[in-house]
Motif scaffolding. Structure first.
Motif: not given
Length: 232
Positions: A141-165
């Motif tokens: 479950w810890s590994v699953l949560l870490a994977g979900v957290a990494a995906l959420v972070a990826a979505i946040g970073l890509i969204t920030y990149y698109i909006r910061s252009r």
């Protein structure tokens, strides 16, 4: 202070003629949402009150190069988002591919049942196996949560990149810093760059003065031909 600074620049944007030298006149004006670019007979004037640099700059027209629309990008943020996405997918794949029941070792306790104290030993072994299974389940479950957290972070970073252009109108300046003007979606027009660059470039050579010069040359040739005919 920032509000007063912006108001003062806005006042000068409406009174550009007072900034012109003797004999200088305005030939082209480009009013953007956050800036104004004015082309005179001698210079290019830029009013950009929203930037951290000077709110007003002027450049002599011969020092101006190309005019382009560019995009300011933070590639480091995009790369971090892509890495986080790959890490999240790999972590989730690893967590879902492992079965906890198969990872717990199996122990055959039937052979020790007749021995004295076997019940205590069996209970101890079962407790240990249950603890191992619980630990592995928590790890999964810890590994699953870490994977979900990494995906959420990826979505946040890509969204920030698109909006910061940021779209920028860049006027290249020879021997000095370029004129960089932020451009919003409302300002984007197909002929914006073309019209501004055409206004900065020297006027075509088909001017009335040149036409008058051509007329004088033609008249001179005609009089020369008449003189030759009369002398002949």
């Amino acid at each position: 202070m920032a509000g007063r600074r912006t108001e003062r620049i806005d006042e000068w944007r409406e009174r550009v003629d007072e900034l012109c030298y003797d004999g200088e006149r305005v030939e082209h004006r480009l009013d953007l949402e956050c800036a104004t670019v004015v082309v005179t007979t001698q210079r290019v004037l830029a009013f950009v009150p929203t930037t951290a640099g000077p709110a007003f700059r002027h450049v002599d027209r011969p020092n101006v190069g190309t005019v382009t629309l560019e995009t300011s990008q933070r590639l480091a943020v995009l790369c971090a988002g892509i890495i986080a996405a790959f890490a999240g997918v790999a972590t989730l794949e690893m967590a879902t591919s492992i079965t906890v029941s198969s990872a717990v070792p199996s122990v055959d306790l039937e052979g020790i049942a007749p021995l004295p104290g076997s019940n205590l030993l069996v209970g101890f072994v079962e407790t240990v196996l249950a603890a191992i299974e619980t630990g592995l389940l928590l790890l999964q479950w810890s590994v699953l949560l870490a994977g979900v957290a990494a995906l959420v972070a990826a979505i946040g970073l890509i969204t920030y990149y698109i909006r910061s252009r940021t779209r920028l109108l860049v006027v290249r300046v020879s021997g000095d810093d370029d004129l960089v003007v932020p451009v919003s979606g409302v300002d984007l027009e197909d002929e914006l760059v073309v019209d501004l660059e055409a206004a900065i470039r020297p006027a075509p050579e088909s001017t009335p003065a040149l036409e008058a010069e051509d007329g004088r040359r033609t008249s001179s040739r005609n009089w020369t031909e008449i003189d030759h005919e009369e002398s002949g």
